[in-house]
Design a protein around this motif. Structure first.
Motif, PDB file in Angstrom:
ATOM      1  N   HIS A   1       0.840  -1.205   0.000  1.00  0.00           N
ATOM      2  CA  HIS A   1       0.000   0.000   0.000  1.00  0.00           C
ATOM      3  C   HIS A   1       0.875   1.255   0.000  1.00  0.00           C
ATOM      4  CE1 HIS A   1      -2.345   3.238   1.956  1.00  0.00           C
ATOM      5  NE2 HIS A   1      -3.357   2.736   1.273  1.00  0.00           N
ATOM      6  N   GLU A   2       1.920   1.265   0.816  1.00  0.00           N
ATOM      7  CA  GLU A   2       2.805   2.443   0.865  1.00  0.00           C
ATOM      8  C   GLU A   2       3.487   2.668  -0.470  1.00  0.00           C
ATOM      9  OE1 GLU A   2       6.140   4.960   1.071  1.00  0.00           O
ATOM     10  OE2 GLU A   2       6.319   2.809   0.692  1.00  0.00           O
TER      11      GLU A   2
ATOM     12  N   ARG B   1       2.860   6.023  -2.712  1.00  0.00           N
ATOM     13  CA  ARG B   1       3.937   6.933  -3.091  1.00  0.00           C
ATOM     14  C   ARG B   1       4.109   6.981  -4.608  1.00  0.00           C
ATOM     15  NH1 ARG B   1      10.188   6.856  -1.081  1.00  0.00           N
ATOM     16  NH2 ARG B   1       9.288   5.623   0.596  1.00  0.00           N
ATOM     17  N   GLY B   2       4.011   5.815  -5.251  1.00  0.00           N
ATOM     18  CA  GLY B   2       4.183   5.766  -6.696  1.00  0.00           C
ATOM     19  C   GLY B   2       3.117   6.544  -7.440  1.00  0.00           C
ATOM     20  N   LEU B   3       1.869   6.470  -6.968  1.00  0.00           N
ATOM     21  CA  LEU B   3       0.808   7.257  -7.602  1.00  0.00           C
ATOM     22  C   LEU B   3       1.103   8.749  -7.485  1.00  0.00           C
ATOM     23  CD1 LEU B   3      -2.412   5.351  -6.425  1.00  0.00           C
ATOM     24  CD2 LEU B   3      -1.495   5.445  -8.754  1.00  0.00           C
ATOM     25  N   ALA B   4       1.575   9.157  -6.316  1.00  0.00           N
ATOM     26  CA  ALA B   4       1.872  10.573  -6.107  1.00  0.00           C
ATOM     27  C   ALA B   4       3.032  11.038  -6.981  1.00  0.00           C
ATOM     28  CB  ALA B   4       2.176  10.832  -4.633  1.00  0.00           C
ATOM     29  N   THR B   5       4.077  10.220  -7.083  1.00  0.00           N
ATOM     30  CA  THR B   5       5.262  10.648  -7.843  1.00  0.00           C
ATOM     31  C   THR B   5       5.076  10.528  -9.349  1.00  0.00           C
ATOM     32  OG1 THR B   5       6.213   8.425  -7.562  1.00  0.00           O
ATOM     33  CG2 THR B   5       6.886  10.124  -5.979  1.00  0.00           C
ATOM     34  N   THR B   6       4.065   9.771  -9.788  1.00  0.00           N
ATOM     35  CA  THR B   6       3.792   9.690 -11.224  1.00  0.00           C
ATOM     36  C   THR B   6       2.623  10.596 -11.620  1.00  0.00           C
ATOM     37  OG1 THR B   6       2.426   7.697 -10.865  1.00  0.00           O
ATOM     38  CG2 THR B   6       4.742   7.371 -11.506  1.00  0.00           C
TER      39      THR B   6
ATOM     40  N   GLN C   1      -5.829   9.814  -7.344  1.00  0.00           N
ATOM     41  CA  GLN C   1      -5.862   8.378  -7.072  1.00  0.00           C
ATOM     42  C   GLN C   1      -5.152   8.063  -5.754  1.00  0.00           C
ATOM     43  OE1 GLN C   1      -4.977   5.630 -10.345  1.00  0.00           O
ATOM     44  NE2 GLN C   1      -5.207   7.341 -11.778  1.00  0.00           N
ATOM     45  N   ALA C   2      -4.051   8.788  -5.487  1.00  0.00           N
ATOM     46  CA  ALA C   2      -3.337   8.595  -4.223  1.00  0.00           C
ATOM     47  C   ALA C   2      -4.216   8.994  -3.047  1.00  0.00           C
ATOM     48  CB  ALA C   2      -2.041   9.404  -4.227  1.00  0.00           C
ATOM     49  N   VAL C   3      -4.924  10.107  -3.176  1.00  0.00           N
ATOM     50  CA  VAL C   3      -5.821  10.565  -2.113  1.00  0.00           C
ATOM     51  C   VAL C   3      -6.918   9.531  -1.866  1.00  0.00           C
ATOM     52  CG1 VAL C   3      -7.571  12.279  -1.520  1.00  0.00           C
ATOM     53  CG2 VAL C   3      -5.363  13.017  -2.463  1.00  0.00           C
TER      54      VAL C   3
ATOM     55  N   GLU D   1       2.662  13.288   3.031  1.00  0.00           N
ATOM     56  CA  GLU D   1       2.831  13.940   1.732  1.00  0.00           C
ATOM     57  C   GLU D   1       1.514  13.981   0.956  1.00  0.00           C
ATOM     58  OE1 GLU D   1       7.500  12.919   0.665  1.00  0.00           O
ATOM     59  OE2 GLU D   1       5.945  11.422   0.260  1.00  0.00           O
ATOM     60  N   VAL D   2       0.794  12.873   0.950  1.00  0.00           N
ATOM     61  CA  VAL D   2      -0.476  12.819   0.224  1.00  0.00           C
ATOM     62  C   VAL D   2      -1.511  13.728   0.879  1.00  0.00           C
ATOM     63  CG1 VAL D   2      -2.379  11.323  -0.490  1.00  0.00           C
ATOM     64  CG2 VAL D   2      -0.021  10.522  -0.704  1.00  0.00           C
ATOM     65  N   LEU D   3      -1.536  13.762   2.207  1.00  0.00           N
ATOM     66  CA  LEU D   3      -2.472  14.630   2.910  1.00  0.00           C
ATOM     67  C   LEU D   3      -2.202  16.105   2.618  1.00  0.00           C
ATOM     68  CD1 LEU D   3      -2.573  12.714   6.292  1.00  0.00           C
ATOM     69  CD2 LEU D   3      -4.565  13.136   4.822  1.00  0.00           C
ATOM     70  N   LEU D   4      -0.934  16.449   2.477  1.00  0.00           N
ATOM     71  CA  LEU D   4      -0.603  17.825   2.100  1.00  0.00           C
ATOM     72  C   LEU D   4      -1.106  18.148   0.703  1.00  0.00           C
ATOM     73  CD1 LEU D   4       3.024  18.412   3.469  1.00  0.00           C
ATOM     74  CD2 LEU D   4       0.936  19.647   4.098  1.00  0.00           C
ATOM     75  N   ARG D   5      -0.982  17.189  -0.198  1.00  0.00           N
ATOM     76  CA  ARG D   5      -1.495  17.409  -1.553  1.00  0.00           C
ATOM     77  C   ARG D   5      -3.010  17.599  -1.530  1.00  0.00           C
ATOM     78  NH1 ARG D   5       2.071  15.204  -5.907  1.00  0.00           N
ATOM     79  NH2 ARG D   5       4.086  14.721  -4.948  1.00  0.00           N
ATOM     80  N   ARG D   6      -3.672  16.969  -0.571  1.00  0.00           N
ATOM     81  CA  ARG D   6      -5.116  17.115  -0.441  1.00  0.00           C
ATOM     82  C   ARG D   6      -5.483  18.418   0.266  1.00  0.00           C
ATOM     83  NH1 ARG D   6      -8.328  12.403   2.643  1.00  0.00           N
ATOM     84  NH2 ARG D   6      -7.591  13.541   4.490  1.00  0.00           N
ATOM     85  N   GLY D   7      -4.496  19.042   0.898  1.00  0.00           N
ATOM     86  CA  GLY D   7      -4.744  20.292   1.605  1.00  0.00           C
ATOM     87  C   GLY D   7      -5.074  20.131   3.068  1.00  0.00           C
ATOM     88  N   ASP D   8      -4.919  18.934   3.610  1.00  0.00           N
ATOM     89  CA  ASP D   8      -5.240  18.671   5.016  1.00  0.00           C
ATOM     90  C   ASP D   8      -3.964  18.806   5.844  1.00  0.00           C
ATOM     91  OD1 ASP D   8      -6.126  17.793   7.466  1.00  0.00           O
ATOM     92  OD2 ASP D   8      -7.238  16.072   6.667  1.00  0.00           O
ATOM     93  N   ARG D   9      -3.637  20.042   6.224  1.00  0.00           N
ATOM     94  CA  ARG D   9      -2.370  20.294   6.911  1.00  0.00           C
ATOM     95  C   ARG D   9      -2.342  19.715   8.318  1.00  0.00           C
ATOM     96  NH1 ARG D   9      -0.547  26.489   5.356  1.00  0.00           N
ATOM     97  NH2 ARG D   9      -0.856  26.320   3.094  1.00  0.00           N
TER      98      ARG D   9
END
Length: 382
Positions: A277-278, A282-287, A292-294, A321-329
């Motif tokens: 899962h990890e 991470r791969g979804l986020a970096t590609t 999809q990562a969220v 990292e993914v939560l930051l991309r979603r805006g959930d600081r």
């Protein structure tokens, strides 16, 4: 006064190319000078540590005084935290080949247990004397297959342990040691050992930022794997490397293969629903597939008993990292702070460096991470 190898902080420096050249020559003057440089010791303090006068240390370092007595050399090795084999001194176990191999196998097992339990620095402390001992035997021409296989595995194990505890700027040292293990395995024409060494070398190359080389080694490791367990261990690392390199197709293919193996192989600290899962997240986020990562983050599996502290820390950072991309600081900060606590406890500086890179929008986390990194780097530099 400096403390040799305090908490393993200095010992890794003896695994660097310069130190290995010094040890290979078995030059006591060079060893003493290098030790003083590492620990920032004047000759007076080194003399006090060894029980010799400053003038005597000076004469030894300049070569005007030589020490050949085995007892004296063994004393110096002990006081400097070095295995006596760096001075060509053997012990009784070296005379019994089978006993030495059994000793080495035991060290490898204990070091692997320590690393998996989150004590990679202790694994380095176990493995480096063994590697030095085996290197000395190989230098003396004792190159039977059993010893070389043990040396290959010890080199790889040392590289992997170093890859946990070194900061990013020094990770090439870890890749160098795993590469030295690959070299022996290739010469021995031992397919399982070669696949094992390639797998770990590829992962250390990824961490050192050498993405193309990492994908090459991990692809070859997957092709050489004879069992599904070995193939699973290679393919999850291949997926991780492909994601890091933003190689979308290679990442998707490796993830699909990993999923197909999940039900047919045993759960290990490396290969499980949690680790997969990890890697997927991470791969979804970096590609570039942030949404999809969220979405995937909402379906995080429990770590399980097999999950190592290292993977829990990695997973927390990835989730942050993914939560930051979603805006959930707020949630991202909680994940990052948890990861920092674990990274400091287990002395994982490059994971702290990853937090620093990711926490630009979390100034309090970034400041805490920078302070944590400073403490770890001070420890590494003794």
């Amino acid at each position: 006064m400096g403390r040799p190898n305090a908490h393993g902080g200095i010992r890794w420096h003896w695994t660097t190319p310069r130190a290995q050249d010094i040890l290979r020559r078995r030059s006591l003057p060079e060893i003493l000078v290098f030790h003083r440089q590492l620990n920032q010791l004047p000759q007076e303090e080194l003399g006090a540590l060894l029980g010799y006068s400053t003038s005597y240390i000076s004469r030894v370092e300049t070569g005007s005084r030589t020490i050949t007595d085995v007892g004296a050399l063994r004393h110096i090795a002990e006081r400097l935290g070095l295995p006596p084999h760096v001075f060509g001194i053997t012990d009784d176990a070296d005379g019994d080949h089978r006993a030495m191999i059994q000793f080495g196998e035991s060290v490898l097992r204990l070091a692997d247990i320590a690393r998996q339990a989150g004590h990679a620095a202790a694994a380095v402390d176990e493995l480096w004397p063994l590697v030095a001992r085996l290197e000395a035997r190989a230098t003396d021409g004792r190159t039977d297959a059993d010893l070389l296989r043990l040396l290959a595995r010890a080199r790889v194990g040392l590289g992997v342990a170093l890859g946990h505890v070194l900061p990013e700027e020094h990770l090439a040292t870890a890749a160098r040691w795993t590469g030295k293990g690959v070299a022996i395995a290739r010469r021995l024409d031992d397919r399982p050992l070669y696949a094992h060494a390639l797998r770990h070398h590829g992962n250390e190359l990824r961490k050192a930022g050498l993405h193309h080389a990492a994908l090459d080694r991990l692809g070859r490791a997957r092709g050489l794997s004879r069992t599904e367990d070995d193939r699973a261990a290679a393919v999850i690392l291949l997926a991780r490397a492909a994601g890091t390199a933003s190689a979308s197709k290679a990442f998707d293919d490796a993830m699909a293969e990993s999923r197909s193996l999940l039900d047919s192989v045993g759960v290990t600290p490396l290969f499980s629903e949690f680790t997969l899962h990890e890697v997927h997240l991470r791969g979804l986020a970096t590609t570039g597939r942030t949404q999809q990562a969220v979405d995937l983050l909402e379906h995080s599996p429990a770590p399980g008993l097999q999950a190592s502290p290292q993977w829990r820390i990695i997973s927390a950072i990835t989730a942050g990292e993914v939560l930051l991309r979603r805006g959930d600081r707020d949630a991202a900060g909680e994940q990052m702070r948890s990861a920092l606590q674990g990274a400091e406890l287990h002395r994982l500086p490059h994971q702290v460096q990853r937090v620093i890179r990711a926490s630009g929008f979390l100034p309090d986390v970034r400041e805490r991470a920078q302070n944590t990194l400073a403490r770890l780097q001070a420890d590494i530099a003794a």
